[in-house]
Design an enzyme around this catalytic site. Structure first.
Site, PDB file in Angstrom:
ATOM      1  N   ALA A  21      94.161 -69.122 -26.622  1.00 20.58           N
ATOM      2  CA  ALA A  21      94.075 -67.655 -27.080  1.00 20.58           C
ATOM      3  C   ALA A  21      93.567 -67.662 -28.387  1.00 20.58           C
ATOM      4  O   ALA A  21      93.692 -68.596 -29.182  1.00 20.58           O
ATOM      5  CB  ALA A  21      95.651 -67.122 -26.802  1.00 20.58           C
TER       6      ALA A  21
ATOM      7  N   ASN B  67      93.609 -70.240 -40.137  1.00 23.73           N
ATOM      8  CA  ASN B  67      93.561 -68.775 -40.044  1.00 23.73           C
ATOM      9  C   ASN B  67      94.941 -68.072 -40.354  1.00 23.73           C
ATOM     10  O   ASN B  67      96.023 -68.740 -39.897  1.00 23.73           O
ATOM     11  CB  ASN B  67      93.268 -68.227 -38.526  1.00 23.73           C
ATOM     12  CG  ASN B  67      94.412 -68.259 -37.587  1.00 23.73           C
ATOM     13  OD1 ASN B  67      94.901 -67.135 -37.360  1.00 23.73           O
ATOM     14  ND2 ASN B  67      94.358 -69.469 -36.804  1.00 23.73           N
TER      15      ASN B  67
ATOM     16  N   TYR C 164      95.357 -64.415 -39.094  1.00 26.42           N
ATOM     17  CA  TYR C 164      94.833 -63.348 -38.638  1.00 26.42           C
ATOM     18  C   TYR C 164      96.215 -62.451 -38.549  1.00 26.42           C
ATOM     19  O   TYR C 164      96.122 -61.205 -38.533  1.00 26.42           O
ATOM     20  CB  TYR C 164      94.483 -63.692 -37.281  1.00 26.42           C
ATOM     21  CG  TYR C 164      93.031 -63.805 -37.097  1.00 26.42           C
ATOM     22  CD1 TYR C 164      91.931 -62.600 -37.447  1.00 26.42           C
ATOM     23  CD2 TYR C 164      92.460 -64.781 -36.453  1.00 26.42           C
ATOM     24  CE1 TYR C 164      90.634 -62.689 -37.403  1.00 26.42           C
ATOM     25  CE2 TYR C 164      90.982 -65.152 -36.518  1.00 26.42           C
ATOM     26  CZ  TYR C 164      90.237 -63.907 -36.657  1.00 26.42           C
ATOM     27  OH  TYR C 164      88.889 -64.012 -36.701  1.00 26.42           O
TER      28      TYR C 164
ATOM     29  N   PHE D 109      97.983 -61.383 -35.632  1.00 26.52           N
ATOM     30  CA  PHE D 109      97.855 -60.665 -34.400  1.00 26.52           C
ATOM     31  C   PHE D 109      97.128 -59.495 -34.498  1.00 26.52           C
ATOM     32  O   PHE D 109      97.668 -58.462 -34.098  1.00 26.52           O
ATOM     33  CB  PHE D 109      99.230 -60.594 -33.854  1.00 26.52           C
ATOM     34  CG  PHE D 109     100.099 -61.560 -33.340  1.00 26.52           C
ATOM     35  CD1 PHE D 109      99.324 -62.782 -33.200  1.00 26.52           C
ATOM     36  CD2 PHE D 109     101.369 -61.720 -33.013  1.00 26.52           C
ATOM     37  CE1 PHE D 109      99.959 -63.846 -32.558  1.00 26.52           C
ATOM     38  CE2 PHE D 109     102.106 -62.642 -32.365  1.00 26.52           C
ATOM     39  CZ  PHE D 109     101.482 -63.827 -32.214  1.00 26.52           C
TER      40      PHE D 109
ATOM     41  N   SER E 283     103.375 -68.500 -33.516  1.00 28.55           N
ATOM     42  CA  SER E 283     102.115 -68.168 -34.567  1.00 28.55           C
ATOM     43  C   SER E 283     102.868 -68.142 -35.850  1.00 28.55           C
ATOM     44  O   SER E 283     104.103 -67.585 -35.948  1.00 28.55           O
ATOM     45  CB  SER E 283     101.730 -66.683 -34.365  1.00 28.55           C
ATOM     46  OG  SER E 283     100.859 -66.540 -35.445  1.00 28.55           O
ATOM     47  N   PRO E 284     102.454 -68.997 -36.800  1.00 30.08           N
ATOM     48  CA  PRO E 284     103.157 -68.916 -38.193  1.00 30.08           C
ATOM     49  C   PRO E 284     102.567 -67.636 -39.004  1.00 30.08           C
ATOM     50  O   PRO E 284     103.132 -67.714 -40.177  1.00 30.08           O
ATOM     51  CB  PRO E 284     102.556 -70.098 -38.677  1.00 30.08           C
ATOM     52  CG  PRO E 284     101.124 -70.072 -38.154  1.00 30.08           C
ATOM     53  CD  PRO E 284     101.417 -69.972 -36.724  1.00 30.08           C
ATOM     54  N   ASN E 285     101.818 -66.905 -38.515  1.00 27.42           N
ATOM     55  CA  ASN E 285     101.315 -65.637 -39.139  1.00 27.42           C
ATOM     56  C   ASN E 285     102.130 -64.353 -39.062  1.00 27.42           C
ATOM     57  O   ASN E 285     101.723 -63.371 -39.368  1.00 27.42           O
ATOM     58  CB  ASN E 285      99.831 -65.528 -38.799  1.00 27.42           C
ATOM     59  CG  ASN E 285      99.072 -66.816 -39.261  1.00 27.42           C
ATOM     60  OD1 ASN E 285      99.281 -67.307 -40.323  1.00 27.42           O
ATOM     61  ND2 ASN E 285      98.251 -67.210 -38.178  1.00 27.42           N
ATOM     62  N   THR E 286     103.131 -64.558 -38.141  1.00 28.13           N
ATOM     63  CA  THR E 286     103.993 -63.183 -37.979  1.00 28.13           C
ATOM     64  C   THR E 286     105.232 -63.420 -38.471  1.00 28.13           C
ATOM     65  O   THR E 286     105.838 -64.306 -37.950  1.00 28.13           O
ATOM     66  CB  THR E 286     103.955 -62.617 -36.352  1.00 28.13           C
ATOM     67  OG1 THR E 286     102.822 -62.440 -35.981  1.00 28.13           O
ATOM     68  CG2 THR E 286     104.814 -61.539 -36.249  1.00 28.13           C
TER      69      THR E 286
ATOM     70  N   LYS F   6     104.916 -70.703 -25.388  1.00 28.60           N
ATOM     71  CA  LYS F   6     103.983 -71.753 -26.280  1.00 28.60           C
ATOM     72  C   LYS F   6     104.766 -71.950 -27.634  1.00 28.60           C
ATOM     73  O   LYS F   6     105.220 -70.931 -28.262  1.00 28.60           O
ATOM     74  CB  LYS F   6     102.830 -70.818 -26.564  1.00 28.60           C
ATOM     75  CG  LYS F   6     101.693 -71.592 -27.413  1.00 28.60           C
ATOM     76  CD  LYS F   6     100.441 -70.617 -27.549  1.00 28.60           C
ATOM     77  CE  LYS F   6      99.142 -71.758 -28.477  1.00 28.60           C
ATOM     78  NZ  LYS F   6      97.774 -71.090 -28.309  1.00 28.60           N
TER      79      LYS F   6
ATOM     80  N   SER G 259     100.100 -77.484 -28.395  1.00 33.35           N
ATOM     81  CA  SER G 259     100.931 -76.463 -29.422  1.00 33.35           C
ATOM     82  C   SER G 259     100.296 -75.578 -30.040  1.00 33.35           C
ATOM     83  O   SER G 259      98.837 -75.509 -29.684  1.00 33.35           O
ATOM     84  CB  SER G 259     101.583 -77.345 -30.281  1.00 33.35           C
ATOM     85  OG  SER G 259     100.533 -78.032 -31.338  1.00 33.35           O
ATOM     86  N   ASN G 260     100.703 -74.547 -30.756  1.00 34.29           N
ATOM     87  CA  ASN G 260     100.004 -73.629 -31.688  1.00 34.29           C
ATOM     88  C   ASN G 260      99.502 -74.517 -32.861  1.00 34.29           C
ATOM     89  O   ASN G 260      99.404 -75.626 -33.034  1.00 34.29           O
ATOM     90  CB  ASN G 260     100.941 -72.666 -32.113  1.00 34.29           C
ATOM     91  CG  ASN G 260     100.220 -71.152 -32.239  1.00 34.29           C
ATOM     92  OD1 ASN G 260      99.297 -71.044 -32.939  1.00 34.29           O
ATOM     93  ND2 ASN G 260     100.692 -69.952 -31.545  1.00 34.29           N
TER      94      ASN G 260
ATOM     95  N   THR H 146      89.451 -74.603 -31.674  1.00 36.64           N
ATOM     96  CA  THR H 146      88.275 -74.926 -32.966  1.00 36.64           C
ATOM     97  C   THR H 146      86.950 -75.651 -32.722  1.00 36.64           C
ATOM     98  O   THR H 146      85.971 -75.221 -33.186  1.00 36.64           O
ATOM     99  CB  THR H 146      89.140 -75.640 -33.977  1.00 36.64           C
ATOM    100  OG1 THR H 146      90.252 -75.142 -34.426  1.00 36.64           O
ATOM    101  CG2 THR H 146      88.196 -75.813 -35.269  1.00 36.64           C
TER     102      THR H 146
END
Length: 470
Positions: free
Chosen positions: A118, A167, A169, A171, A246-249, A288, A317-318, A391
């Site tokens: 994803a 990244n 992003y 979400f 995800s580390p971005n939320t 995940k 993993s993520n 990647t």
């Protein structure tokens, strides 16, 4: 007078000679232009044919992808790639997969174990274009219930010296309704009996997964966004991925704590079973997780999955929030999740550790730094049933999947084995033996005792330092 008439004649003759010379030169020039146009057309046709029909060609890896990557900023080049694949004008993998690559996942035979993670096709815009590149598994998303823009730009950074990407992003998503409309538009107008019982990918030997995300403004500990995602997409996906890593939320990774995770997993399993009951499709539920969990965190994940019947697999993993000391790119200081080659050792360690904690009935999908056939085989030997790339696909372009499959087939041929045989051996040797509830309780007590011992050691050290300072 006679001499004057002769001069006049000579003057009149000269233009005729000039016109004759010009008319003789024009066909030569015209022929040259025609030859140039024909040559240019032939070259363009040849390059176009190579681009479209041969995803293995070096033109994708060494010309097209670098030109896009260096000519545009990372996010714009990402969007351009999605648009090209959406139009159907992207390259195609025209070659059959080697039989050595076949794998069985949840009772379905996949032609190859290489999937796309994803994050590339966030809104389900290029599903068929991605399948055309030869992936055995395409995962779209993350998709959040409500549309949201994600984090401010810039939010994607190349680390070419490290074959990596960062990244943040956050979400960005067009929301459930928009993605659902695209998934419905893919369905045949007059489905056959085979279509109704076939995969949501609409392709034999391939799987379509939808990665479910959480809106930034939703309550942090609530499972409602994931439950809504299961109810929305169950009829249109082979696999639903619950993304708590995800580390971005903000706060999302907190859902990996055992109590919160168990509540979340029970909710999504119940929603899946309720939606699937009246239909013929019962999508698999996959969790995940992050690569940054310590051993206790990994045990908690395994215990939560073991205590909730109905979780069908784990993606390990993520991206990671760690920054290995050997990173060279100046972009290493950017905040966000790190993916690519530096993630591989962390992801492999996490696969090995979780494989020892999970029973053989729960497959692991490996993801993190996979860029070659040898990388994919390393994950199989660690106990992963399938793998995903991300990647490497961004750096190498359309031919990445075909190249990895070819390299993997060569590795397996040299070893005289198959992908399925490697996975079966790894799972048999490393998977956890099913335990009774009593033994699970004992393991939990041991872990709590270890945590208590660690706290006591910290307290003793602090008291010792205070005594010395006095």
């Amino acid at each position: 007078m006679a001499s004057l008439r002769l001069a006049t004649r000579r003057i009149r003759i000269a233009p005729r000679a000039s016109r004759t010379f010009a008319s003789a030169a024009e066909p030569v020039s015209s022929n040259f232009r025609t030859a140039a146009y024909v040559t240019l057309f032939a070259l363009s046709t040849g390059v176009g044919a190579v681009y479209y029909f041969d995803s293995r060609a070096a033109i994708h890896r060494y010309l097209i992808s670098p030109a896009i990557r260096y000519g545009l900023d990372p996010e714009t080049s990402h969007k351009l790639a999605v648009r090209v694949l959406e139009t159907g004008l992207g390259p195609r993998d025209m070659f059959p997969d080697d039989e050595r690559l076949e794998t069985d996942l949840w009772g379905q035979t996949l032609s190859n174990p290489i999937g796309l993670a994803a994050g590339f096709d966030k809104n389900g815009e290029a599903i068929d274009g991605l399948f055309n590149l030869g992936f055995g598994w395409v995962e779209i998303g993350s998709v959040t219930p409500n549309p949201q823009p994600g984090n401010p730009r810039p939010r994607v950074f190349h680390l070419p010296e490290d074959s990596a990407l960062i990244n943040r992003y956050g979400f960005p998503s067009q929301g459930h309704a928009s993605v659902l409309s695209r998934l419905r538009a893919r369905l045949p107008m007059f489905p056959s009996v085979a279509d109704e019982g076939g995969p949501a990918s609409l392709r034999d030997g391939r799987l379509l997964a939808v990665n479910l995300g959480k809106n930034k403004e939703s309550p942090q500990n609530s499972p409602d966004d994931f439950i809504a995602g299961v109810r929305a997409f169950a009829a249109y996906a082979d696999v639903l991925v619950v993304n708590v890593s995800s580390p971005n939320t903000p706060g999302l990774r907190g859902l990996q704590q055992r109590d919160l995770l168990e509540s979340l997993l029970r909710g999504v399993v119940q929603a899946r079973d309720e939606v699937a009951a009246p239909s013929s499709r019962r999508p698999k539920l996959v969790l995940k997780i992050a690569p940054d969990l310590d051993p206790h965190g990994q045990d908690d994940i395994a215990d939560a999955i073991g205590s909730v019947q109905g979780i069908d697999g784990v993606i390990v993993s993520n991206t990671t929030i760690q920054r290995p000391a050997n990173l060279r790119s100046l972009n290493r200081v950017e905040a966000g999740g790190l993916s690519g080659a530096p993630l591989k050792p962390l992801a492999l360690d996490a696969v090995r550790a979780l494989r020892r904690c999970l029973s053989a009935e729960v497959p692991i999908i490996g993801c993190g730094g996979i860029a070659s056939g040898a990388d994919a085989l390393a994950f199989a030997r660690a106990g992963a049933s399938c793998v995903q790339v991300y990647t490497a696909f961004g750096y190498d372009g359309a031919g990445a999947c075909r190249r990895i499959k070819d390299e993997l087939a060569e590795e397996l041929a040299r070893a005289g084995t198959t992908w399925s045989a490697v996975v079966e051996q790894a799972v048999r040797e490393n998977a956890a033996v099913p335990q009774s509830s009593d033994s699970t309780g004992v393991r939990k007590l041991v872990r709590q005792a270890e945590e208590l011992q660690g706290l006591l050691n910290e307290l003793a050290e602090r008291l010792s330092r205070e005594a010395v300072s006095v």
